[in-house]
Design a protein around this motif. Sequence first.
Motif, PDB file in Angstrom:
ATOM      1  N   PHE A 173      10.799 -13.348   3.717  1.00 45.63           N
ATOM      2  CA  PHE A 173      12.134 -12.684   3.926  1.00 45.63           C
ATOM      3  C   PHE A 173      13.088 -14.203   4.572  1.00 45.63           C
ATOM      4  CE2 PHE A 173       9.011 -12.992   8.033  1.00 45.63           C
ATOM      5  CZ  PHE A 173       9.490 -12.988   8.691  1.00 45.63           C
ATOM      6  N   LYS A 174      14.115 -13.658   5.002  1.00 50.97           N
ATOM      7  CA  LYS A 174      15.016 -14.525   5.318  1.00 50.97           C
ATOM      8  C   LYS A 174      15.547 -14.413   7.061  1.00 50.97           C
ATOM      9  CE  LYS A 174      17.538 -18.557   5.365  1.00 50.97           C
ATOM     10  NZ  LYS A 174      18.811 -18.312   6.113  1.00 50.97           N
ATOM     11  N   ASP A 175      15.234 -14.958   8.111  1.00 46.19           N
ATOM     12  CA  ASP A 175      15.498 -14.470   9.093  1.00 46.19           C
ATOM     13  C   ASP A 175      17.796 -15.222   9.494  1.00 46.19           C
ATOM     14  OD1 ASP A 175      14.624 -14.082  12.332  1.00 46.19           O
ATOM     15  OD2 ASP A 175      16.190 -15.719  12.206  1.00 46.19           O
ATOM     16  N   ASN A 176      17.791 -13.938  10.379  1.00 44.82           N
ATOM     17  CA  ASN A 176      19.205 -14.617  10.533  1.00 44.82           C
ATOM     18  C   ASN A 176      19.518 -15.423  11.515  1.00 44.82           C
ATOM     19  OD1 ASN A 176      21.746 -14.452  11.545  1.00 44.82           O
ATOM     20  ND2 ASN A 176      21.739 -12.122  11.022  1.00 44.82           N
ATOM     21  N   SER A 177      20.315 -16.397  11.519  1.00 41.12           N
ATOM     22  CA  SER A 177      20.366 -17.264  12.701  1.00 41.12           C
ATOM     23  C   SER A 177      20.696 -17.335  14.219  1.00 41.12           C
ATOM     24  CB  SER A 177      20.491 -18.774  11.635  1.00 41.12           C
ATOM     25  OG  SER A 177      22.110 -18.711  11.518  1.00 41.12           O
ATOM     26  N   ALA A 178      21.848 -16.000  13.612  1.00 37.11           N
ATOM     27  CA  ALA A 178      22.912 -15.645  14.804  1.00 37.11           C
ATOM     28  C   ALA A 178      22.789 -15.060  15.197  1.00 37.11           C
ATOM     29  CB  ALA A 178      24.582 -15.578  13.364  1.00 37.11           C
ATOM     30  N   THR A 179      21.358 -14.480  14.942  1.00 34.87           N
ATOM     31  CA  THR A 179      20.591 -12.780  15.891  1.00 34.87           C
ATOM     32  C   THR A 179      19.478 -13.552  16.884  1.00 34.87           C
ATOM     33  OG1 THR A 179      20.152 -11.971  14.187  1.00 34.87           O
ATOM     34  CG2 THR A 179      22.350 -11.695  15.167  1.00 34.87           C
ATOM     35  N   LYS A 180      19.168 -12.587  17.359  1.00 38.60           N
ATOM     36  CA  LYS A 180      17.713 -12.690  18.178  1.00 38.60           C
ATOM     37  C   LYS A 180      17.531 -10.946  17.338  1.00 38.60           C
ATOM     38  CE  LYS A 180      14.406 -13.262  20.744  1.00 38.60           C
ATOM     39  NZ  LYS A 180      13.112 -14.429  20.496  1.00 38.60           N
ATOM     40  N   ASP A 181      15.841 -11.902  15.949  1.00 39.41           N
ATOM     41  CA  ASP A 181      15.653 -10.496  16.020  1.00 39.41           C
ATOM     42  C   ASP A 181      13.858 -10.260  16.257  1.00 39.41           C
ATOM     43  OD1 ASP A 181      17.886  -9.690  13.791  1.00 39.41           O
ATOM     44  OD2 ASP A 181      17.500 -12.094  13.416  1.00 39.41           O
ATOM     45  N   TYR A 182      13.527  -8.347  15.652  1.00 40.99           N
ATOM     46  CA  TYR A 182      12.030  -8.492  16.191  1.00 40.99           C
ATOM     47  C   TYR A 182      11.993  -7.430  14.668  1.00 40.99           C
ATOM     48  CZ  TYR A 182      13.609  -9.462  19.997  1.00 40.99           C
ATOM     49  OH  TYR A 182      14.249  -9.956  21.858  1.00 40.99           O
ATOM     50  N   TYR A 183      10.729  -7.908  14.362  1.00 40.43           N
ATOM     51  CA  TYR A 183      10.540  -7.410  13.131  1.00 40.43           C
ATOM     52  C   TYR A 183       8.430  -6.497  13.627  1.00 40.43           C
ATOM     53  CZ  TYR A 183      13.870 -10.737  11.668  1.00 40.43           C
ATOM     54  OH  TYR A 183      14.641 -11.093  10.941  1.00 40.43           O
ATOM     55  N   GLY A 184       8.133  -6.249  11.856  1.00 43.80           N
ATOM     56  CA  GLY A 184       7.446  -4.856  12.310  1.00 43.80           C
ATOM     57  C   GLY A 184       6.435  -5.076  10.772  1.00 43.80           C
ATOM     58  N   ILE A 185       5.412  -4.913  10.351  1.00 40.58           N
ATOM     59  CA  ILE A 185       5.401  -4.424   9.195  1.00 40.58           C
ATOM     60  C   ILE A 185       3.688  -3.583   9.161  1.00 40.58           C
ATOM     61  CG2 ILE A 185       3.869  -6.659   8.639  1.00 40.58           C
ATOM     62  CD1 ILE A 185       4.068  -6.204   5.620  1.00 40.58           C
ATOM     63  N   ARG A 186       3.996  -2.735   7.829  1.00 39.49           N
ATOM     64  CA  ARG A 186       2.718  -1.708   7.776  1.00 39.49           C
ATOM     65  C   ARG A 186       2.674  -1.612   6.703  1.00 39.49           C
ATOM     66  NH1 ARG A 186       1.165   3.754  10.296  1.00 39.49           N
ATOM     67  NH2 ARG A 186      -0.804   3.660  11.543  1.00 39.49           N
ATOM     68  N   LEU A 187       0.830  -1.805   6.779  1.00 38.14           N
ATOM     69  CA  LEU A 187       0.907  -0.812   5.495  1.00 38.14           C
ATOM     70  C   LEU A 187      -0.132  -0.111   4.924  1.00 38.14           C
ATOM     71  CD1 LEU A 187      -0.316  -3.953   2.340  1.00 38.14           C
ATOM     72  CD2 LEU A 187      -1.120  -1.972   2.363  1.00 38.14           C
ATOM     73  N   MET A 188      -0.149   0.961   3.978  1.00 31.94           N
ATOM     74  CA  MET A 188      -1.003   2.117   4.070  1.00 31.94           C
ATOM     75  C   MET A 188      -1.751   1.811   2.629  1.00 31.94           C
ATOM     76  SD  MET A 188      -0.179   4.349   6.306  1.00 31.94           S
ATOM     77  CE  MET A 188      -0.985   5.633   6.042  1.00 31.94           C
ATOM     78  N   LYS A 189      -2.817   2.254   2.363  1.00 34.18           N
ATOM     79  CA  LYS A 189      -3.467   1.835   1.414  1.00 34.18           C
ATOM     80  C   LYS A 189      -3.554   3.988   0.762  1.00 34.18           C
ATOM     81  CE  LYS A 189      -8.264   0.619  -0.053  1.00 34.18           C
ATOM     82  NZ  LYS A 189      -9.422  -0.054   0.274  1.00 34.18           N
ATOM     83  N   LYS A 190      -3.112   4.213  -0.062  1.00 32.63           N
ATOM     84  CA  LYS A 190      -3.670   5.257  -0.841  1.00 32.63           C
ATOM     85  C   LYS A 190      -4.997   5.149  -1.947  1.00 32.63           C
ATOM     86  CE  LYS A 190      -0.550   7.053  -3.577  1.00 32.63           C
ATOM     87  NZ  LYS A 190       0.292   8.061  -4.402  1.00 32.63           N
ATOM     88  N   GLU A 191      -6.000   5.754  -2.048  1.00 36.38           N
ATOM     89  CA  GLU A 191      -6.889   5.780  -3.038  1.00 36.38           C
ATOM     90  C   GLU A 191      -7.500   6.741  -3.873  1.00 36.38           C
ATOM     91  OE1 GLU A 191     -10.888   3.067  -1.185  1.00 36.38           O
ATOM     92  OE2 GLU A 191     -10.681   4.715   0.355  1.00 36.38           O
ATOM     93  N   LEU A 192      -7.640   6.646  -4.538  1.00 41.24           N
ATOM     94  CA  LEU A 192      -7.605   8.141  -5.587  1.00 41.24           C
ATOM     95  C   LEU A 192      -8.858   8.074  -6.291  1.00 41.24           C
ATOM     96  CD1 LEU A 192      -4.165   7.996  -6.727  1.00 41.24           C
ATOM     97  CD2 LEU A 192      -4.823   9.748  -5.097  1.00 41.24           C
ATOM     98  N   ASN A 193      -9.805   8.950  -6.382  1.00 43.49           N
ATOM     99  CA  ASN A 193     -10.451   9.319  -7.270  1.00 43.49           C
ATOM    100  C   ASN A 193     -11.183  10.465  -7.477  1.00 43.49           C
ATOM    101  OD1 ASN A 193     -13.234   7.186  -6.297  1.00 43.49           O
ATOM    102  ND2 ASN A 193     -12.287   7.794  -4.094  1.00 43.49           N
ATOM    103  N   MET A 194     -11.022  10.438  -9.136  1.00 44.50           N
ATOM    104  CA  MET A 194     -11.147  11.617 -10.413  1.00 44.50           C
ATOM    105  C   MET A 194     -13.345  11.081 -10.327  1.00 44.50           C
ATOM    106  SD  MET A 194     -10.016  13.554 -11.897  1.00 44.50           S
ATOM    107  CE  MET A 194      -8.071  13.416 -11.493  1.00 44.50           C
ATOM    108  N   MET A 195     -13.924  12.818 -10.284  1.00 44.42           N
ATOM    109  CA  MET A 195     -14.920  12.352 -10.598  1.00 44.42           C
ATOM    110  C   MET A 195     -15.186  13.795 -11.408  1.00 44.42           C
ATOM    111  SD  MET A 195     -18.819  11.986  -9.005  1.00 44.42           S
ATOM    112  CE  MET A 195     -17.884  10.211  -9.441  1.00 44.42           C
ATOM    113  N   ASP A 196     -15.229  14.272 -12.495  1.00 44.66           N
ATOM    114  CA  ASP A 196     -15.641  15.328 -13.204  1.00 44.66           C
ATOM    115  C   ASP A 196     -14.758  16.377 -13.590  1.00 44.66           C
ATOM    116  OD1 ASP A 196     -18.321  14.876 -13.610  1.00 44.66           O
ATOM    117  OD2 ASP A 196     -19.244  15.349 -11.863  1.00 44.66           O
ATOM    118  N   ASN A 197     -13.393  15.712 -13.378  1.00 43.36           N
ATOM    119  CA  ASN A 197     -11.899  16.269 -12.806  1.00 43.36           C
ATOM    120  C   ASN A 197     -11.211  16.705 -11.903  1.00 43.36           C
ATOM    121  OD1 ASN A 197     -11.781  16.018 -16.338  1.00 43.36           O
ATOM    122  ND2 ASN A 197     -12.529  17.787 -16.522  1.00 43.36           N
ATOM    123  N   VAL A 198     -12.564  16.264 -11.083  1.00 41.84           N
ATOM    124  CA  VAL A 198     -11.581  16.663 -10.361  1.00 41.84           C
ATOM    125  C   VAL A 198     -11.186  15.482  -9.297  1.00 41.84           C
ATOM    126  CG1 VAL A 198     -12.966  18.085  -7.608  1.00 41.84           C
ATOM    127  CG2 VAL A 198     -13.645  18.405  -9.736  1.00 41.84           C
TER     128      VAL A 198
END
Length: 316
Positions: A151-176
């Motif tokens: 990312f590219k921070d804006n030099s003209a402003t005071k900025d605050y950031y955050g990040i969150r990652l969600m992980k989705k697991e998909l399991n298929m067994m016996d068509n379930v």
Amino acid sequence: MRKIIYLLLITCLVSCTYHLDLDTAGAKEKLVLYCFPSNSDTTVIQLSRSIPVGQNGKGNASIRNADVRFSVNGKEQEVYWNEDSTSSLPAQCYYTLGKCDTGDIIRIRTCMEGISTITAQTSMPGEFPLEAIHLVPSEEEESVLQVQVTFKDNSATKDYYGIRLMKKELNMMDNVENSSLESVEFDLKEEPLLNNTSDLDEIFIFSHGYFQNLYIWGDEKIQGQEYTLHLAMEYQEDYDSEWSDHTYKVEYKIYLYTFSPEFFKYLETLNKINKNSLGNHSFSPVLYQFSNIEGGLGVMGGCQVKETEWLKNVSI
């Protein structure tokens, strides 16, 4: 989708216990407000009343009959009441319709008979200045995937950031098919912007985890620069087993945030409470508090949220 984003923002916010100095808490009940305007088309306003020390009563009870005034850049917006939970709103809350834009000044004034009037103000930050996202398997460790966010921070402003990652697991067994969804805790050993640990932390039992795996930072160290986050996580390769009729797949969704100063200070407070392991061992019960609600309790803070599509897993 609006409800998912809203829950990601406030799951860990409105349920938190407030730590107050008993000498300043006073004997009168106060209005408690939580409101986080964003670039979503709905702003939720949760209003309740506090229970003074020494009095019996049910805490965090929503208030239906308050006079709630919500304005954007001085223009008052219609405020509605929602009784029952819907696909986009929690139960027993006020709400307004319409997105807030960068630079908007949002104000709330709330009053009801017998309780002091409260006011609050926040502003809308700019969008997250994303340049690129890459998922890269580690060349050194077989079971590690690195999330690289430029990312590219804006030099003209005071900025605050955050990040969150969600992980989705998909399991298929016996068509379930079975699926699970969870937020990811990153290994920050290769990310100096977020890794603030020191040799003394282990001695004094201090934790540097981020509450609810929402990683936040200010731009003090990278003012006006382009920067790439290097966030490591456990890597699991997709597979499709013919002999066992078992399929396993992983997908990722990344949420990128910018926060108003008030929202960021509140999140810092949550992190301080979460990191106070020494206090949890009864050695140093440090108390923290933050509120920008004049005349009451709670928090009002603005944010913008940028989310990716579901990202496919990578293969080596």
